[in-house]
Design an enzyme around this catalytic site. Structure first.
Site, PDB file in Angstrom:
ATOM      1  N   GLU A  59      68.667 -19.407  -6.492  1.00  0.00           N
ATOM      2  CA  GLU A  59      68.156 -20.894  -6.714  1.00  0.00           C
ATOM      3  C   GLU A  59      66.869 -21.046  -6.118  1.00  0.00           C
ATOM      4  O   GLU A  59      66.780 -20.815  -4.814  1.00  0.00           O
ATOM      5  CB  GLU A  59      69.229 -21.749  -6.160  1.00  0.00           C
ATOM      6  CG  GLU A  59      70.551 -21.699  -6.684  1.00  0.00           C
ATOM      7  CD  GLU A  59      70.756 -21.577  -8.158  1.00  0.00           C
ATOM      8  OE1 GLU A  59      69.619 -22.476  -8.822  1.00  0.00           O
ATOM      9  OE2 GLU A  59      71.520 -21.104  -8.912  1.00  0.00           O
ATOM     10  N   CYS A  92      64.859 -28.695  -2.126  1.00  0.00           N
ATOM     11  CA  CYS A  92      64.446 -28.529  -3.443  1.00  0.00           C
ATOM     12  C   CYS A  92      64.708 -29.584  -4.544  1.00  0.00           C
ATOM     13  O   CYS A  92      64.019 -29.567  -5.435  1.00  0.00           O
ATOM     14  CB  CYS A  92      65.295 -27.241  -3.580  1.00  0.00           C
ATOM     15  SG  CYS A  92      66.996 -27.545  -3.379  1.00  0.00           S
TER      16      CYS A  92
HETATM   17  P1  NAD Z   1      60.780 -18.673   0.931  1.00  0.00           P
HETATM   18  O1  NAD Z   1      60.864 -18.148  -0.517  1.00  0.00           O
HETATM   19  O2  NAD Z   1      59.583 -18.593   1.681  1.00  0.00           O
HETATM   20  O3  NAD Z   1      61.823 -17.907   1.793  1.00  0.00           O
HETATM   21  C1  NAD Z   1      63.228 -17.725   1.548  1.00  0.00           C
HETATM   22  C2  NAD Z   1      63.886 -16.402   1.938  1.00  0.00           C
HETATM   23  O4  NAD Z   1      63.173 -15.520   1.512  1.00  0.00           O
HETATM   24  C3  NAD Z   1      63.552 -16.415   3.580  1.00  0.00           C
HETATM   25  O5  NAD Z   1      64.626 -15.633   4.112  1.00  0.00           O
HETATM   26  C4  NAD Z   1      62.349 -15.464   3.642  1.00  0.00           C
HETATM   27  O6  NAD Z   1      62.370 -14.645   4.739  1.00  0.00           O
HETATM   28  C5  NAD Z   1      62.497 -14.576   2.544  1.00  0.00           C
HETATM   29  N1  NAD Z   1      61.421 -13.818   1.879  1.00  0.00           N
HETATM   30  C6  NAD Z   1      60.101 -14.168   1.991  1.00  0.00           C
HETATM   31  N2  NAD Z   1      59.337 -13.141   1.342  1.00  0.00           N
HETATM   32  C7  NAD Z   1      60.255 -12.359   0.807  1.00  0.00           C
HETATM   33  C8  NAD Z   1      60.031 -11.025   0.065  1.00  0.00           C
HETATM   34  N3  NAD Z   1      58.830 -10.632  -0.372  1.00  0.00           N
HETATM   35  N4  NAD Z   1      61.305 -10.400  -0.048  1.00  0.00           N
HETATM   36  C9  NAD Z   1      62.372 -10.694   0.179  1.00  0.00           C
HETATM   37  N5  NAD Z   1      62.542 -11.953   0.915  1.00  0.00           N
HETATM   38  C10 NAD Z   1      61.819 -12.732   1.268  1.00  0.00           C
HETATM   39  O7  NAD Z   1      61.621 -20.161   0.853  1.00  0.00           O
HETATM   40  P2  NAD Z   1      61.504 -21.202   2.068  1.00  0.00           P
HETATM   41  O8  NAD Z   1      60.301 -21.783   2.545  1.00  0.00           O
HETATM   42  O9  NAD Z   1      62.378 -20.661   3.151  1.00  0.00           O
HETATM   43  O10 NAD Z   1      62.361 -22.361   1.260  1.00  0.00           O
HETATM   44  C11 NAD Z   1      61.832 -23.206   0.589  1.00  0.00           C
HETATM   45  C12 NAD Z   1      61.791 -22.738  -0.972  1.00  0.00           C
HETATM   46  O11 NAD Z   1      63.341 -22.792  -1.125  1.00  0.00           O
HETATM   47  C13 NAD Z   1      61.271 -24.052  -1.779  1.00  0.00           C
HETATM   48  O12 NAD Z   1      60.509 -23.353  -3.008  1.00  0.00           O
HETATM   49  C14 NAD Z   1      62.742 -24.748  -2.385  1.00  0.00           C
HETATM   50  O13 NAD Z   1      62.430 -25.390  -3.628  1.00  0.00           O
HETATM   51  C15 NAD Z   1      63.467 -23.389  -2.416  1.00  0.00           C
HETATM   52  N6  NAD Z   1      64.937 -24.094  -2.327  1.00  0.00           N
HETATM   53  C16 NAD Z   1      65.918 -24.036  -3.370  1.00  0.00           C
HETATM   54  C17 NAD Z   1      67.052 -24.465  -3.437  1.00  0.00           C
HETATM   55  C18 NAD Z   1      67.860 -24.553  -4.813  1.00  0.00           C
HETATM   56  O14 NAD Z   1      69.049 -24.761  -4.547  1.00  0.00           O
HETATM   57  N7  NAD Z   1      67.441 -24.360  -5.947  1.00  0.00           N
HETATM   58  C19 NAD Z   1      67.527 -24.851  -2.135  1.00  0.00           C
HETATM   59  C20 NAD Z   1      66.741 -24.798  -1.095  1.00  0.00           C
HETATM   60  C21 NAD Z   1      65.632 -24.246  -0.986  1.00  0.00           C
END
Ligand code: NAD
Length: 542
Positions: free
Chosen positions: A293, A327
């Site tokens: 998501e 989100c």
């Molecule tokens: P992010 O993508 O920066 O990080 C999410 C996770 O991915 C973290 O644990 C991070 O360490 C990891 N990560 C980062 N780079 C990576 C890589 N190259 N490979 C593997 N893992 C990696 O997101 P965030 O800042 O924590 O959260 C915000 C984002 O999440 C926003 O885009 C928001 O819309 C989305 N979000 C979506 C929902 C939904 O249900 N659609 C819910 C909550 C948040």
């Protein structure tokens, strides 16, 4: 030996406490907040049921007070990732052989612990570590997580009781096996409940998990681990590592027993994960499940028949609660020209009453954005908008990181329907408004559908049934969660299953049985009570 077919308790959504002046919950949380702010805690990883420390320590600072350390965590290396995978694989057999009632009981117990003694621990950790005010912490870290814990058990039961028909002399059964291998949960900073649920959902269905939380959510991850421990989760079922994400993913995505990823986070990261899994497809024993998501560019559309105060309340709550870091947060709005002056006046009047600051001070509606990187990105965007002739900032725009990463709620007005802030996810307290000509309502529906790559949430405000019906039709694919006369945030487990399509994710609907279905690999069992004894069919006779 099992001699019963049991039914789990009927779940109910956890009531949200008010924290109004003089309530006991308000006093308790204020006291605990102060204590936690003056404490310093150590957070080890949790692998195979053991607290694991490493040589690398990293301090944790609240986003609203970034010079004041409240604790530290131990960062893991490649060996820690490997030992977490090993533990998940080693504990798999025993866990999947545990009866579903025993697995369910652990999570139901966790729900009751969280509703009771853990409630304020989880809320306070979320307030401090992720800068949420008490109400935002309560609806996320307490209520939503309790709901996930309780309702997932009901969804499991609903799935397990779905059984095929059986013809005469035959008994057909479906066995909902867990996946073969381990599940990797990669979780975001913004919801404590989502972070926990990305582990709980596969674990409840009999899978074992390696969990890598966001580096900005480790403070509340610690309370989640304490909760699991106290609820009696066996060693190795969920293994938590705090490690550099690219290194961690490189190891996990090239492991033959990797069986699925449960991700929530940004679209770009998810697309890279998908690509990596595709490139490594030949090394896996199974086709991994990919559940993600991701981002949103969520909209509020008001028709001229809408009520001004209702629209303004939805804009403020929808766009600015938790600093727009949901989100589902409304970040683009489409308002009718004939009503704009009226709505603008009310919106600005209400926005002037909002205060921004520390969540320890309960009068603050808005707190800090999560970290410096996010602060800088938002500040740069706001500065660019200030210089752009296609848009004007009609409220806010002040950014101050001297104490915490504070950004004033900011409203941009644009005449360009595809202005950059109408398209791109910013993930902060920034709302862009486009005012449309009343006669162009139908064109505006098309515009909303086509302006952004995302399709997560959206809302229509109108008193006119045929207008609502048109919006439902035209915006069918523009949002996975669509709201009529309500803000587009605040989905409740079991009531509004959550998730979107297009660049917003695989739409596997957290908070419903649909998500749990992704964590099973069903086996069909056919038993023939009267097997045939001759291969010849009647038609073969001359
Ligand atoms: P992010 O993508 O920066 O990080 C999410 C996770 O991915 C973290 O644990 C991070 O360490 C990891 N990560 C980062 N780079 C990576 C890589 N190259 N490979 C593997 N893992 C990696 O997101 P965030 O800042 O924590 O959260 C915000 C984002 O999440 C926003 O885009 C928001 O819309 C989305 N979000 C979506 C929902 C939904 O249900 N659609 C819910 C909550 C948040």
């Amino acid at each position: 030996m099992k001699n019963n077919i049991s039914r789990p308790p009927i779940p109910q959504c956890e009531p949200v406490k008010s924290y109004a002046t003089d309530t006991p919950e308000r006093k308790e949380v204020q006291k605990m907040y102060k204590q936690a702010m003056s404490n310093f805690i150590e957070i080890p990883m949790w692998i195979n049921g053991k607290n694991v420390k490493s040589k690398i320590q990293k301090k944790i600072f609240p986003p609203h007070n970034h010079k004041h350390a409240v604790g530290l965590y131990y960062e893991g290396s490649t060996e820690h990732v490997q030992s977490a995978i090993k533990a998940a694989i080693a504990s798999k057999k025993e866990w999947e052989d545990t009866s579903w009632e025993d697995r369910a009981s652990i999570f139901l117990k966790a729900a009751e612990l969280l509703a009771g003694p853990y409630r304020q621990k989880m809320n306070v950790a979320t307030m401090i570590g992720q800068s949420k005010n008490i109400f935002q912490a309560e609806i996320d870290a307490a209520c939503e997580l309790i709901d996930f814990l309780r309702f997932n058990v009901k969804f499991l039961y609903d799935i397990y009781t779905q059984q095929p028909e059986s013809a005469k002399g035959i008994w057909n059964r479906l066995e909902y096996r867990p996946l073969e291998g381990f599940v990797y949960a990669i979780t975001p900073f913004n919801f404590t409940s989502i972070a926990a649920n990305l582990c709980i959902a596969p674990a409840l269905m009999g899978n074992t998990v390696v969990w890598k939380p966001s580096e900005s959510q480790i403070y509340s991850a610690k309370v989640i681990i304490d909760l699991f421990k106290e609820a009696g989760l066996p060693d190795g079922v969920i293994n938590v590592i705090y490690a550099e994400p690219i290194m961690t993913s490189k190891i996990i995505f090239s492991h033959p027993d990797f069986a699925g990823v449960h991700f929530t986070g940004s679209t770009e990261v998810f697309k890279n994960i998908w690509k990596t899994i595709g490139n490594n497809i030949n090394c896996y024993k199974n086709y991994p499940k990919i559940v993600g998501e991701t981002g949103g560019k969520d909209f509020i559309l008001a028709h001229k028949s809408a009520n001004t105060k209702e629209v303004v309340t939805a804009l403020i709550r929808g766009a600015f609660e938790y600093q727009g870091q949901k989100c589902s947060a409304a970040s683009r709005a489409y308002l009718p020209k004939s009503r704009w002056k009226n709505i603008e006046k009310e919106l600005l009047k209400e926005l002037r009453t909002i205060s921004v600051g520390d969540p320890g001070d309960f009068s603050n509606f808005i707190n800090a954005v999560i970290h410096e990187k996010s602060f800088n990105k938002l500040k740069n965007t706001i500065q660019k908008v200030k210089k752009d002739k296609n848009a004007k900032i009609i409220f806010g725009g002040t950014c101050d990181k001297s104490i915490g990463y504070f950004i004033e709620p900011t409203v941009i007005l644009t005449k360009k329907a595809n202005f950059i802030t109408m398209q791109k996810e910013l993930f902060g307290p920034v709302l862009t408004i486009y005012v449309y000509d009343d006669k162009d309502f139908k064109k505006t529906l098309k515009l909303i559908d086509q302006t952004s790559e995302y399709a997560l949430t959206g809302a229509i405000f109108s008193k006119n049934r045929s207008i609502i019906s048109d919006a439902l039709k035209e915006l069918k694919m523009a949002a996975g969660n669509f709201y009529i006369n309500d803000k587009p945030t605040g989905a409740v487990v079991s009531q509004q299953p959550f998730g979107g399509g297009r660049a917003s994710g695989t739409n596997d609907k957290a908070g419903s049985y649909l998500n749990l279905l992704r964590w099973v690999s069903p086996r069909t069992i056919k038993e023939n009570f009267v097997p045939d004894k001759n291969y010849r069919y009647p038609f073969l006779k001359p």
